[in-house]
Design a protein around this motif. Structure first.
Motif, PDB file in Angstrom:
ATOM      1  N   PRO A 191       2.508   1.273   4.696  1.00 23.28           N
ATOM      2  CA  PRO A 191       1.994  -0.015   5.188  1.00 23.28           C
ATOM      3  C   PRO A 191       0.682   0.182   5.938  1.00 23.28           C
ATOM      4  O   PRO A 191       0.509   1.155   6.674  1.00 23.28           O
ATOM      5  CB  PRO A 191       3.103  -0.492   6.146  1.00 23.28           C
ATOM      6  CG  PRO A 191       4.290   0.399   5.885  1.00 23.28           C
ATOM      7  CD  PRO A 191       3.728   1.694   5.396  1.00 23.28           C
ATOM      8  N   GLU A 264       0.449  -4.883   5.806  1.00 25.04           N
ATOM      9  CA  GLU A 264       1.563  -5.098   6.729  1.00 25.04           C
ATOM     10  C   GLU A 264       2.050  -6.543   6.721  1.00 25.04           C
ATOM     11  O   GLU A 264       1.396  -7.446   6.191  1.00 25.04           O
ATOM     12  CB  GLU A 264       1.134  -4.686   8.146  1.00 25.04           C
ATOM     13  CG  GLU A 264       0.948  -3.184   8.277  1.00 25.04           C
ATOM     14  CD  GLU A 264       0.406  -2.766   9.632  1.00 25.04           C
ATOM     15  OE1 GLU A 264      -0.052  -3.648  10.394  1.00 25.04           O
ATOM     16  OE2 GLU A 264       0.427  -1.559   9.924  1.00 25.04           O
ATOM     17  N   SER A 270       1.949 -10.534   2.236  1.00 32.35           N
ATOM     18  CA  SER A 270       2.471  -9.167   2.276  1.00 32.35           C
ATOM     19  C   SER A 270       3.697  -8.996   1.383  1.00 32.35           C
ATOM     20  O   SER A 270       4.594  -9.842   1.356  1.00 32.35           O
ATOM     21  CB  SER A 270       2.841  -8.796   3.715  1.00 32.35           C
ATOM     22  OG  SER A 270       3.462  -7.530   3.757  1.00 32.35           O
ATOM     23  N   LEU A 272       5.487  -6.270   1.911  1.00 24.25           N
ATOM     24  CA  LEU A 272       6.295  -5.323   2.672  1.00 24.25           C
ATOM     25  C   LEU A 272       7.726  -5.789   2.906  1.00 24.25           C
ATOM     26  O   LEU A 272       8.666  -4.990   2.749  1.00 24.25           O
ATOM     27  CB  LEU A 272       5.598  -5.013   4.003  1.00 24.25           C
ATOM     28  CG  LEU A 272       6.249  -3.926   4.861  1.00 24.25           C
ATOM     29  CD1 LEU A 272       6.348  -2.608   4.104  1.00 24.25           C
ATOM     30  CD2 LEU A 272       5.457  -3.739   6.151  1.00 24.25           C
ATOM     31  N   PHE A 283       9.317   5.052   3.933  1.00 23.78           N
ATOM     32  CA  PHE A 283       8.073   4.501   4.445  1.00 23.78           C
ATOM     33  C   PHE A 283       7.356   5.551   5.290  1.00 23.78           C
ATOM     34  O   PHE A 283       7.987   6.267   6.068  1.00 23.78           O
ATOM     35  CB  PHE A 283       8.345   3.243   5.280  1.00 23.78           C
ATOM     36  CG  PHE A 283       8.964   2.136   4.472  1.00 23.78           C
ATOM     37  CD1 PHE A 283       8.177   1.132   3.938  1.00 23.78           C
ATOM     38  CD2 PHE A 283      10.328   2.120   4.220  1.00 23.78           C
ATOM     39  CE1 PHE A 283       8.734   0.121   3.173  1.00 23.78           C
ATOM     40  CE2 PHE A 283      10.896   1.115   3.457  1.00 23.78           C
ATOM     41  CZ  PHE A 283      10.100   0.115   2.924  1.00 23.78           C
TER      42      PHE A 283
END
Length: 359
Positions: A191, A264, A270, A272, A283
């Protein structure tokens, strides 16, 4: 005589908010939130603000801009790229309030002359300098080690607010690139903040022989820099990024052997959160990990590991800066000087922790 006041950010991992009183005007230098979730400057200490300067579009420097109207809706000055970076964070300023600054050279903020230069930390990131009172320099976040974004050496300044986020870190970025390329497990997710290290990670890891996939936001940033006409990168970097693009995979369809670079979760587009929900993902966190943040939770769950990547100056760079600009007073921002004994010793009597500071 100018007066510099730290509302937030001096000598601690705190959001940026400094007030420079100059020529009868009060200019707010950044207005952030975080990096710890929910930490904001004390708005009651801001009083009258005549203008706001934003160094770059990361949340700990712009995340409290929802206070803009309550501050009297002052004009806001930043690079064009920084203004673009506000929108995905839900920060929507009227066009009439936004005054785009060039990346390098002489500018004016509410009629007061300043100089700006590229900070090397984020796309559109700027430092700000006034010649008044022997020179006053606000660095925001910066990186002289950047291998992608340009960095401009600032002019002479008696007083400097500098980024000590990485305090006494001795390791160089070149060493970190080698370590990450060698040790990152296949399929790991990295990220990154928007407009930050995503392009650099993708390029340098690919050059080191790793296969990389990127999310649409990072892909868009790479395309923008590959065709850059604003002066963020060199001609050689534009060419390298042009050659990089066809070698990158798409994060949503990434093969198991690719490292995945994604923006992020504070960006509205995102990927994520969906990757966190998927089982078996590891990660790699390359920046600061705030307590109680998603990264902190992943570390506690043993789903993440930390491998640093310098996007802030290590101690040698801050000592270089103090000498390069002839600083008489250095104010440490965005990190605790108690965590940086070597830097503190190197700065000696130049180190200043007082606020407000008459200049």
């Amino acid at each position: 005589m100018a007066v510099l006041t730290s509302v937030s950010g001096l000598n601690g991992k705190l959001p940026a908010a400094f007030v420079l009183e100059l020529r009868g005007k009060r200019i707010l230098l950044d207005l952030g939130e975080g990096p710890e979730p929910g930490v904001r400057p004390d708005a009651t200490k801001l009083c009258r603000i005549d203008a706001i300067f934003l160094s770059h579009a990361h949340g700990d420097h712009v995340g409290s801009m929802d206070l803009w109207e309550s501050l009297g809706s002052p004009p806001v000055y930043a690079s064009a790229a920084t203004f673009r970076g506000l929108v995905p964070q839900g920060i929507n300023l009227p066009d009439a309030a936004c005054h785009a600054l060039q990346l390098v050279g002489a500018v004016e903020i509410i009629g007061i002359p300043f100089t700006v230069g590229r900070s090397g930390h984020a796309i559109g990131g700027l430092w700000l300098h006034t010649p008044d009172d022997g020179g006053i320099l606000y660095m925001g976040d910066w990186s002289r080690e950047t291998t992608i974004l340009a960095f401009d050496t600032p002019p002479k300044a008696a007083a400097v607010i500098t980024d000590v986020s990485y305090c006494d870190r001795p390791q160089t970025l070149a060493e970190q690139i080698d370590d990450l390329a060698k040790d990152a497990p296949a399929g790991a997710v990295l990220p990154v903040p928007q407009m930050g290290r995503g392009t650099e990670l993708a390029l340098r890891l690919t050059e080191a022989g790793r296969k990389v996939a990127v999310c649409p936001v990072v892909a868009s940033e790479i395309r923008m820099l590959a065709s850059d006409r604003e002066g963020h990168v060199s001609d050689a970097t534009r060419e390298a990024l042009t050659q990089l693009m066809p070698r990158l995979g798409r994060a949503a369809e990434a093969e198991a052997d690719r490292l995945i670079v994604v923006v992020e979760a504070d960006h509205r587009e995102s990927m994520l959160p969906s990757l966190v929900q998927a089982k078996g993902r590891h990660f790699i966190l390359t920046g600061h990990v705030a307590a109680n943040s998603l990264g902190d939770i992943l570390l506690q769950q043993k789903r993440a590991s930390r491998m640093p990547w310098n996007v802030h100056p290590p101690r040698g760079c801050n000592l270089w800066l103090a000498d390069a600009v002839g600083a008489e007073r250095v104010l440490p921002a965005f990190g605790a000087i108690a965590d940086a004994p070597h830097l503190a010793a190197g700065l000696g009597a130049r180190l200043s922790l007082s606020s407000p500071l008459a200049l």
